[in-house]
Design an enzyme around this catalytic site. Structure first.
Site, PDB file in Angstrom:
ATOM      1  N   CYS A 253      -6.859-109.625 163.921  1.00  0.00           N
ATOM      2  CA  CYS A 253      -6.903-108.291 163.297  1.00  0.00           C
ATOM      3  C   CYS A 253      -5.603-107.509 163.496  1.00  0.00           C
ATOM      4  O   CYS A 253      -5.009-107.004 162.538  1.00  0.00           O
ATOM      5  CB  CYS A 253      -8.110-107.503 163.810  1.00  0.00           C
ATOM      6  SG  CYS A 253      -8.053-107.041 165.562  1.00  0.00           S
ATOM      7  N   HIS A 301     -10.908-103.681 167.533  1.00  0.00           N
ATOM      8  CA  HIS A 301     -10.713-104.217 166.179  1.00  0.00           C
ATOM      9  C   HIS A 301      -9.965-103.173 165.365  1.00  0.00           C
ATOM     10  O   HIS A 301     -10.120-101.965 165.569  1.00  0.00           O
ATOM     11  CB  HIS A 301     -12.051-104.524 165.507  1.00  0.00           C
ATOM     12  CG  HIS A 301     -11.895-105.203 164.171  1.00  0.00           C
ATOM     13  ND1 HIS A 301     -11.552-106.527 164.046  1.00  0.00           N
ATOM     14  CD2 HIS A 301     -12.000-104.722 162.899  1.00  0.00           C
ATOM     15  CE1 HIS A 301     -11.479-106.848 162.767  1.00  0.00           C
ATOM     16  NE2 HIS A 301     -11.732-105.762 162.056  1.00  0.00           N
ATOM     17  N   HIS A 313      -8.742-106.279 156.256  1.00  0.00           N
ATOM     18  CA  HIS A 313      -8.650-106.685 157.662  1.00  0.00           C
ATOM     19  C   HIS A 313      -8.903-108.178 157.802  1.00  0.00           C
ATOM     20  O   HIS A 313      -9.364-108.843 156.866  1.00  0.00           O
ATOM     21  CB  HIS A 313      -9.641-105.886 158.517  1.00  0.00           C
ATOM     22  CG  HIS A 313     -11.086-106.200 158.242  1.00  0.00           C
ATOM     23  ND1 HIS A 313     -12.027-106.344 159.243  1.00  0.00           N
ATOM     24  CD2 HIS A 313     -11.774-106.414 157.079  1.00  0.00           C
ATOM     25  CE1 HIS A 313     -13.203-106.623 158.711  1.00  0.00           C
ATOM     26  NE2 HIS A 313     -13.084-106.651 157.409  1.00  0.00           N
TER      27      HIS A 313
END
Length: 337
Positions: A253, A301, A313
């Protein structure tokens, strides 16, 4: 004596018995078909989600340790280069001092009064004596400089030793985080493989985001570099999630957001937590394309806001870079680099 024989059932009795039997059987079937608790594959999916979350947290810890290791490795290299240069200068100074000492021995081995008596030219002797004085003063200065250089060399060697110790500790930390990530991902794969094919297909369908381009009209990026970073992220659509990777063939990420902004000429830190603090915080309802959206309380994240309620993402292992709704999980912050 009165008879106690059982009376034969009437027509209505037989009907009631049949209905009761049907209802009992139906209840049993419905009870088996609709369990009171969640289906086993729902529990499996929840456990897989938990493992993916923990693996991502360990991945960001791995990224941080790896970045620190790279920095320490550069520091060690710089100190070693400095030590090598200092050692070269020290060797040169020692050679020069040896030459000066030899010249002094050859020219100044006699007592000065005897050398004056033996000299055919007193003026020449006095010139040589003055030169020897200068050589002696120069030699003393060179010795002081040599001592100073040796002290610096010892300090640099001690610094290199301390930095190497920190580097080795960081390398052990990286290895520990790597093992944690691999163990959790292996467990998640094992659980997914325990599902039936139909359950796995249903799981994939429920988790799938958008690889196509949603309607992102109506909101402009906050800057030209934010627009360039978003364009870079969009060019990575469909690339696989690879933990610890920051492109260009695979991403985790924070690797995706770091790589995307690097294409726009902006250096972001490596981890999602550090990226969440690398810029101006803005409210979620004021997010603009290119802004970084961090998730969970620990910001483990991160994605990039693409506009119209969508983020782009790298979700988790097995899922490629894609679009998902910005509210896919609890948002902890929005940052504008």
């Amino acid at each position: 004596m009165g008879s106690h024989r059982r009376l034969a059932p009437t027509g209505s009795d037989r009907g009631a018995t049949a209905v009761a039997g049907f209802l009992s059987a139906a209840a049993a079937v419905l009870g088996a078909a609709v369990p009171a608790t969640a289906a086993p594959h729902d529990d499996t999916r929840a456990e897989v989600d938990r493992l993916h979350t923990e693996a991502e947290q360990a991945t960001e810890a791995y990224n941080e340790a790896a970045e620190r290791t790279d920095t320490l490795r550069e520091q060690v290299s710089a100190v070693q280069d400095r030590i090598a240069r200092q050692q070269g200068r020290i060797n040169t100074m020692r050679d020069a001092l040896g030459s000066l000492a030899g010249a002094q021995y050859r020219s100044g081995g006699l007592d000065p009064s005897v050398a004056l008596l033996l000299s055919a030219d007193p003026d020449d002797y006095l010139d040589k004596a003055a030169a020897l004085d200068r050589i002696g003063a120069h030699q003393a200065g060179e010795l002081r400089r040599l001592q100073h250089a040796l002290r610096h060399l010892a300090q640099d060697r001690a610094e290199a030793g301390r930095t190497l110790e920190r580097l080795n500790k960081s390398l052990r930390t990286v290895a520990a985080h790597k093992k944690t990530v691999e163990r959790k991902l292996a467990e998640a794969r094992r659980l997914l493989n325990s599902l039936s094919e139909s359950e796995r297909e249903a799981d994939r369908a429920s988790r799938s985001g958008r690889a196509d381009l949603p309607d992102l009209s109506g909101t402009a990026a906050a800057s030209g570099r934010a627009a360039a970073a978003l364009a870079a992220a969009q060019s990575a659509l469909g690339k696989p999630y690879v933990w610890g990777a920051n492109g260009p063939s695979g991403f985790d990420c924070s690797g995706l957001t770091q790589w995307s902004y690097a294409q726009a000429g902006v250096a972001l830190p490596r981890t999602s937590q550090a990226q969440a603090g690398a810029g101006q915080r803005v409210p979620l309802d004021q997010a603009r394309p290119g802004d970084l959206v961090a998730y969970r309380d620990d910001a483990s994240h991160i994605g990039m806001y693409a506009g119209n309620g969508q983020v782009i993402h790298a979700p988790y292992p097995g899922a490629p870079v894609r679009y998902d709704p910005v509210g896919m999980m609890p948002v902890s912050s929005v940052t504008r680099p």
